[in-house]
Design an enzyme around this catalytic site. Structure first.
Site, PDB file in Angstrom:
ATOM      1  N   ASP A  33       0.855  -1.193   0.000  1.00  0.00           N
ATOM      2  CA  ASP A  33       0.000   0.000   0.000  1.00  0.00           C
ATOM      3  C   ASP A  33       0.886   1.237   0.000  1.00  0.00           C
ATOM      4  O   ASP A  33       1.959   1.248   0.589  1.00  0.00           O
ATOM      5  CB  ASP A  33      -1.019  -0.003   1.140  1.00  0.00           C
ATOM      6  CG  ASP A  33      -0.409   0.207   2.509  1.00  0.00           C
ATOM      7  OD1 ASP A  33       0.021   1.336   2.794  1.00  0.00           O
ATOM      8  OD2 ASP A  33      -0.368  -0.753   3.295  1.00  0.00           O
ATOM      9  N   GLU A 121      -7.161   4.093  12.130  1.00  0.00           N
ATOM     10  CA  GLU A 121      -5.869   3.905  12.767  1.00  0.00           C
ATOM     11  C   GLU A 121      -5.995   3.564  14.258  1.00  0.00           C
ATOM     12  O   GLU A 121      -7.004   3.865  14.898  1.00  0.00           O
ATOM     13  CB  GLU A 121      -5.025   5.174  12.602  1.00  0.00           C
ATOM     14  CG  GLU A 121      -4.659   5.481  11.159  1.00  0.00           C
ATOM     15  CD  GLU A 121      -3.656   4.489  10.575  1.00  0.00           C
ATOM     16  OE1 GLU A 121      -2.731   4.081  11.301  1.00  0.00           O
ATOM     17  OE2 GLU A 121      -3.798   4.127   9.385  1.00  0.00           O
TER      18      GLU A 121
END
Length: 234
Positions: A33, A121
């Site tokens: 990613d 996150e």
């Protein structure tokens, strides 16, 4: 070489070859990613790594942030032959509708090979407002026709996503210390990977052995029924 030694040696060579094939099979669905932090990527070089099959690309964050490298990355990665998907970095400061407006502007359904990801996150941890998260998941599903993948840490997963309510979502776990202890489809296992075509570090992703790329592919668009001819009235 004595005749008696030939068969054992050939057997040993065969075993080593099979071990090599098995080792390659374990990483055949590896992915990466990327975001603006990888700078300018040479996607032609990246695609030459036969173990890398797919890439998730940062598209948006919160209400108004759009990754400046997204358009270049998704276009060139796709052209190089990699399967591409996009991710949105969740913000706890703005509403689901505001964030969806940003996502919709940038992540185009027609460009996605892979199911979009909602990136939550680990720092959200115990102060995650789940009604907002659920609404954003709902809006993304409505827009893209498939439940988004939830990316998060094991801690956040255990606190918020381990119940039956999220059983039908694919989970993307970040754990750089060892094999995840939670269920997952995708595992971001390092943030310090290296690949030709990218200067510096890049995140590497593995797919769980019970899953495959087909599990995270976007559903094929339904074919419209063919128009039936009508006989003109006489």
């Amino acid at each position: 070489m004595p005749r008696a030694m030939r068969f054992p040696c050939k057997l040993m060579v065969l075993i080593l070859c099979l071990c090599g094939i098995a080792a390659q099979a374990q990483v055949r669905t590896r992915g990466i990613d990327v975001s603006k932090y990888q700078g300018t990527v040479n996607w032609t070089k990246v695609a030459k790594d036969s173990t890398i099959k797919f890439v998730y690309i940062k598209a948006t964050e919160g209400t108004s942030i759009q990754d400046p490298m997204y358009r270049t990355n998704i276009t060139k990665a796709k052209k190089a032959g990699l399967l591409v998907g996009s991710y949105h970095l969740y913000s706890s400061k703005t509403t689901a509708y505001q964030q969806m407006g940003n996502i919709r502007k940038v992540i185009k359904k027609s460009e996605q090979d892979l199911v979009p990801v909602l990136d939550i996150e680990g720092h959200h941890s115990g102060r995650l407002y789940m009604e907002r998260v659920d609404k954003l998941l709902e809006l993304m599903e409505k827009e893209y026709g498939v439940k988004p993948i939830i990316y998060t840490s094991e801690k956040v997963y255990k606190l918020h996503f381990s119940g039956k309510k999220y059983a039908n979502y694919h989970i993307f776990i970040a754990n750089y210390r060892g094999y995840p202890t939670t269920r997952f489809t995708l595992w971001q296992y390092t943030e310090t990977g290296h690949v030709s075509g990218i200067s510096g570090y890049v995140d590497f992703i593995r797919i769980h052995r019970n899953h495959s790329l087909s599990d995270i592919r976007m559903p094929k668009p339904k074919k419209k029924p063919a128009a039936t001819a009508t006989t003109p009235a006489t």
